[in-house]
Scaffold this active site. Structure first.
Site, PDB file in Angstrom:
ATOM      1  N   ARG A 136      19.950 -20.817  13.632  1.00  0.00           N
ATOM      2  CA  ARG A 136      19.125 -22.019  13.741  1.00  0.00           C
ATOM      3  C   ARG A 136      18.085 -21.961  14.849  1.00  0.00           C
ATOM      4  O   ARG A 136      16.926 -22.305  14.650  1.00  0.00           O
ATOM      5  CB  ARG A 136      19.987 -23.261  14.024  1.00  0.00           C
ATOM      6  N   THR A 137      18.527 -21.577  16.035  1.00  0.00           N
ATOM      7  CA  THR A 137      17.617 -21.694  17.179  1.00  0.00           C
ATOM      8  C   THR A 137      16.426 -20.764  16.988  1.00  0.00           C
ATOM      9  O   THR A 137      15.271 -21.174  17.143  1.00  0.00           O
ATOM     10  CB  THR A 137      18.363 -21.376  18.490  1.00  0.00           C
ATOM     11  N   LYS A 152      18.232   1.450  26.665  1.00  0.00           N
ATOM     12  CA  LYS A 152      17.950   2.641  27.503  1.00  0.00           C
ATOM     13  C   LYS A 152      18.178   2.329  28.976  1.00  0.00           C
ATOM     14  O   LYS A 152      17.918   3.165  29.831  1.00  0.00           O
ATOM     15  CB  LYS A 152      16.487   3.069  27.313  1.00  0.00           C
ATOM     16  N   ARG A 175      17.089 -16.185  24.479  1.00  0.00           N
ATOM     17  CA  ARG A 175      18.542 -16.433  24.504  1.00  0.00           C
ATOM     18  C   ARG A 175      19.210 -15.210  25.114  1.00  0.00           C
ATOM     19  O   ARG A 175      18.856 -14.076  24.776  1.00  0.00           O
ATOM     20  CB  ARG A 175      19.087 -16.673  23.098  1.00  0.00           C
ATOM     21  N   HIS A 199      21.650 -25.301  26.969  1.00  0.00           N
ATOM     22  CA  HIS A 199      20.908 -25.087  25.702  1.00  0.00           C
ATOM     23  C   HIS A 199      19.971 -26.296  25.564  1.00  0.00           C
ATOM     24  O   HIS A 199      20.165 -27.155  24.713  1.00  0.00           O
ATOM     25  CB  HIS A 199      21.909 -24.991  24.561  1.00  0.00           C
TER      26      HIS A 199
HETATM   27  N1   CP Z   1      22.895 -24.463  17.424  1.00  0.00           N
HETATM   28  C1   CP Z   1      22.666 -23.156  17.655  1.00  0.00           C
HETATM   29  O1   CP Z   1      22.376 -22.737  18.781  1.00  0.00           O
HETATM   30  O2   CP Z   1      22.778 -22.365  16.534  1.00  0.00           O
HETATM   31  P1   CP Z   1      22.455 -20.811  16.488  1.00  0.00           P
HETATM   32  O3   CP Z   1      23.466 -20.107  17.371  1.00  0.00           O
HETATM   33  O4   CP Z   1      22.557 -20.414  15.050  1.00  0.00           O
HETATM   34  O5   CP Z   1      21.072 -20.611  17.039  1.00  0.00           O
END
Ligand code: CP
Length: 301
Positions: free
Chosen positions: A51-52, A80, A101, A129
């Protein structure tokens, strides 16, 4: 917000949060606004995501910018031995904005200190998040008509669930009452209880889902298998809470069930067709909210 990184939800004031939510509503009404035709955005995902990453990339496409990056760091020079510092310094030479991320808590703040361009934290370990939080707030406001004075139940992995940590901090602006439901091993960490106590925000802790009749929002979470050092401990707690339709029978009419997703086993699939289930619409709201975050940071709105 212009040219500022979004690392923690506490980087934004209440007024700035509300501004993002207003912008998100504007983008939902009119999703194709190519305001960033001359820009490049990097998406660096050192941890898996559906999703993110895809909602950020949809948002970037709808804003008319181009995307570089990776969805799997094994295809990058990290393998590396290149450090995060060098990777960020390099990518910030190429892109106007970086969405990142990373599995390490604090990595997004560190990256923001090395980068020449703003960083959006798309999740740093069990820490924060913030873009998920803004879409959660957008979803709560859209379904409840307000953010103030709500009874918020958070259920599941409250120890490792970064979405829970960001969301409770953001909701602290809006006079909530929290009910934290988790196995003892996955209880909300002390630092967040101190945060709430310092702000006189009431919270209750429980190991059962017996009081759902009081809830306006039920925020279910997945037990975060990837953060456990002991696989046996994960096995012990992984099915501690499973939401079923019968548990929603005597709940308030306005109740909505949210979940940041992915779901494993904590919501029975039969709940998906219950009118109180809102998690798939919630994920869709991520596109508009992320358009709003990017537009605000790029100074386009
Ligand atoms: N909600 C969320 O962070 O989903 P993903 O891990 O799929 O990005």
């Amino acid at each position: 917000m212009k040219n500022r990184s979004l690392v923690s939800i506490t980087d934004y004031s209440k007024e700035e949060i509300l501004r993002i939510l207003d912008l998100a509503a504007d983008f939902e009404a009119n999703p194709n606004q190519p305001l960033m035709r001359d820009k490049v955005v990097a998406t660096l995902f050192f941890e898996p995501s559906t999703r993110t990453r895809l909602s950020f990339e949809t948002a970037i496409n709808r804003l008319g910018a181009r995307i570089i990056g990776f969805s799997d760091s094994s295809s990058s020079s990290t393998t590396k031995g290149e450090t995060l510092k060098d990777t960020i310094k390099m990518v910030s030479n190429y892109a106007d904005l970086i969405v990142m991320r990373h599995p390490l808590e604090g990595s997004a703040r560190y990256a923001s200190e090395q980068s020449l361009v703003p960083i959006i934290n798309a999740g740093d370990g069990a820490n924060q998040h913030p873009s998920q939080t803004l879409l959660d707030l957008y979803s709560i406001k859209k379904t409840q008509g307000k953010l103030d004075n709500l009874n918020i139940f958070m259920v599941g992995d409250l120890k490792y669930g970064r979405t829970v940590h960001s969301l409770l901090m953001a909701l602290s602006h809006f006079n909530p009452v929290f009910h934290f439901v988790s196995p003892v091993e996955l209880a909300i960490p002390q630092e967040y209880k101190i945060f709430l106590n310092e702000r006189d925000i009431p919270f209750f802790e429980s190991t059962t889902m017996d009081e759902l009749d009081q809830a306006d929002i039920l925020y279910m979470t997945r037990v975060q298998k990837e953060r456990f050092s002991d696989p046996m401990e994960y096995e012990r707690v992984k099915n501690a809470f499973v939401l079923k339709n019968k548990m929603l029978k005597n709940t308030r009419d306005n109740l909505k069930v949210l979940h940041p997703l992915p779901r494993v086993n904590e919501i029975d699939v039969k709940v998906d067709s219950n009118p109180k289930a809102y998690y798939f619409q919630q994920a869709k709201n991520g596109v508009y909210t992320r358009m709003a975050i990017i537009a605000a940071i790029m100074g386009l709105k």
